[in-house]
Design a protein around this motif. Sequence first.
Motif, mmCIF file in Angstrom:
data_model
loop_
_atom_site.group_PDB
_atom_site.id
_atom_site.type_symbol
_atom_site.label_atom_id
_atom_site.label_comp_id
_atom_site.label_asym_id
_atom_site.label_seq_id
_atom_site.Cartn_x
_atom_site.Cartn_y
_atom_site.Cartn_z
ATOM 1 N N VAL A 16 -19.058 2.552 0.785
ATOM 2 C CA VAL A 16 -18.292 1.241 0.412
ATOM 3 C C VAL A 16 -18.206 1.085 -1.117
ATOM 4 N N ARG A 17 -19.288 1.702 -1.785
ATOM 5 C CA ARG A 17 -19.338 1.527 -3.345
ATOM 6 C C ARG A 17 -18.286 2.453 -3.823
ATOM 7 N N LEU A 18 -18.286 3.606 -3.167
ATOM 8 C CA LEU A 18 -17.085 4.656 -3.562
ATOM 9 C C LEU A 18 -15.732 4.090 -3.079
ATOM 10 N N TYR A 19 -15.681 3.325 -1.992
ATOM 11 C CA TYR A 19 -14.347 2.945 -1.756
ATOM 12 C C TYR A 19 -13.959 1.964 -2.720
ATOM 13 N N VAL A 20 -14.676 1.043 -3.152
ATOM 14 C CA VAL A 20 -14.362 0.061 -4.140
ATOM 15 C C VAL A 20 -14.057 0.754 -5.488
ATOM 16 N N ALA A 21 -14.910 1.605 -6.038
ATOM 17 C CA ALA A 21 -14.345 2.404 -7.014
ATOM 18 C C ALA A 21 -13.270 3.275 -7.191
ATOM 19 N N ALA A 22 -12.723 3.703 -5.894
ATOM 20 C CA ALA A 22 -11.581 4.441 -5.735
ATOM 21 C C ALA A 22 -10.525 3.218 -5.692
ATOM 22 N N PHE A 23 -10.742 2.160 -4.907
ATOM 23 C CA PHE A 23 -9.774 1.343 -4.893
ATOM 24 C C PHE A 23 -9.325 0.504 -6.516
ATOM 25 N N VAL A 57 0.788 -1.295 1.529
ATOM 26 C CA VAL A 57 0.251 -2.677 0.986
ATOM 27 C C VAL A 57 -0.744 -2.387 -0.393
ATOM 28 N N TRP A 58 -1.603 -1.550 -0.276
ATOM 29 C CA TRP A 58 -2.474 -1.321 -1.212
ATOM 30 C C TRP A 58 -1.838 -0.982 -2.444
ATOM 31 N N ARG A 59 -0.975 -0.052 -2.270
ATOM 32 C CA ARG A 59 -0.084 0.446 -3.542
ATOM 33 C C ARG A 59 0.586 -0.665 -4.258
ATOM 34 N N ASP A 60 1.331 -1.591 -3.233
ATOM 35 C CA ASP A 60 2.070 -2.546 -3.699
ATOM 36 C C ASP A 60 1.083 -3.731 -4.328
ATOM 37 N N LEU A 61 0.100 -3.925 -3.871
ATOM 38 C CA LEU A 61 -0.808 -4.995 -4.562
ATOM 39 C C LEU A 61 -1.503 -4.407 -5.947
ATOM 40 N N HIS A 62 -1.448 -3.341 -5.860
ATOM 41 C CA HIS A 62 -2.035 -2.700 -7.251
ATOM 42 C C HIS A 62 -1.002 -2.928 -8.436
ATOM 43 N N ALA A 63 0.382 -2.459 -7.762
ATOM 44 C CA ALA A 63 1.365 -2.309 -8.783
ATOM 45 C C ALA A 63 1.594 -3.930 -9.229
ATOM 46 N N ALA A 64 1.368 -4.746 -8.300
ATOM 47 C CA ALA A 64 2.026 -6.315 -8.661
ATOM 48 C C ALA A 64 0.744 -6.852 -9.379
ATOM 49 N N TYR A 65 -0.244 -6.662 -8.925
ATOM 50 C CA TYR A 65 -1.560 -7.588 -9.410
ATOM 51 C C TYR A 65 -2.564 -6.751 -10.391
ATOM 52 N N GLY A 66 -2.394 -5.346 -10.159
ATOM 53 C CA GLY A 66 -3.769 -4.524 -10.926
ATOM 54 C C GLY A 66 -5.021 -5.293 -10.512
ATOM 55 N N LEU A 67 -5.239 -5.420 -9.340
ATOM 56 C CA LEU A 67 -6.326 -6.144 -8.934
ATOM 57 C C LEU A 67 -7.454 -5.313 -8.968
ATOM 58 N N GLY A 89 -7.164 -10.330 -10.981
ATOM 59 C CA GLY A 89 -6.033 -9.592 -11.101
ATOM 60 C C GLY A 89 -4.974 -10.516 -12.008
ATOM 61 N N THR A 90 -3.875 -9.752 -12.363
ATOM 62 C CA THR A 90 -3.031 -10.577 -12.892
ATOM 63 C C THR A 90 -1.353 -10.132 -12.476
ATOM 64 N N PHE A 91 -0.792 -11.201 -12.221
ATOM 65 C CA PHE A 91 0.514 -11.180 -11.368
ATOM 66 C C PHE A 91 1.489 -10.638 -12.537
ATOM 67 N N ARG A 92 1.734 -9.182 -12.255
ATOM 68 C CA ARG A 92 2.399 -8.553 -13.470
ATOM 69 C C ARG A 92 3.786 -7.719 -13.021
ATOM 70 N N ALA A 93 4.158 -7.596 -11.787
ATOM 71 C CA ALA A 93 5.254 -7.308 -11.157
ATOM 72 C C ALA A 93 5.740 -8.069 -10.025
ATOM 73 N N PRO A 94 7.026 -7.908 -9.415
ATOM 74 C CA PRO A 94 7.410 -8.528 -8.185
ATOM 75 C C PRO A 94 6.368 -8.005 -7.114
ATOM 76 N N PHE A 95 6.350 -8.997 -6.014
ATOM 77 C CA PHE A 95 5.487 -8.620 -4.757
ATOM 78 C C PHE A 95 6.181 -9.511 -3.762
ATOM 79 N N ARG A 96 6.678 -8.777 -2.667
ATOM 80 C CA ARG A 96 7.085 -9.485 -1.617
ATOM 81 C C ARG A 96 8.018 -10.494 -1.741
ATOM 82 N N GLY A 97 9.025 -10.571 -2.854
ATOM 83 C CA GLY A 97 10.013 -11.387 -2.897
ATOM 84 C C GLY A 97 9.666 -12.554 -4.028
ATOM 85 N N SER A 98 8.476 -12.399 -4.664
ATOM 86 C CA SER A 98 7.886 -13.359 -5.723
ATOM 87 C C SER A 98 7.896 -12.534 -6.977
#
Length: 138
Positions: A16-23, A57-67, A89-98
């Motif tokens: 799980v720690r490796l998952y968080v680091a990769a995420f 979804v994870w790719r879109d979330l990263h692109a939009a929020y850099g979470l 995170g910071t809302f920096r790119a469009p996400f699902r119409g927003s």
Amino acid sequence: MGDEGAATGEVNKETVRLYVAAFNAGDFGRLRALFTADAVIQGVLGWGNIDEVAMPVWRDLHAAYGLNLTIEDMVAEGNTVAARYTERGTFRAPFRGSEPTGKSYELVAMEWFEMKDGKIARRWGARDSASMQRQLAP
């Protein structure tokens, strides 16, 4: 829990720690390698096969929020791991119409993992989406 169970729990927590680091790094190849071939993901944005549902979804979330997730607490028992995070995170790119607001957010998120042979077989996630919406509102 005997020594064997404790060792299994520690191995699973390390996955799980490796998952968080990769995420956090947005390293989706490394992230995918931590899951079983038939892994199922359930979260606030849907559920299904990791490759068909979660990865897009994870790719879109990263692109939009850099979470980014910070592990605040983690427990393991046998083949189950539960983690509580602070998500930022910071809302920096469009996400699902927003459209992005440029605003940052911080919230509590939790995930529950079912492990199999040291890999993630199922993952359930929940996050305080209402708090996120309030913080990111224009």
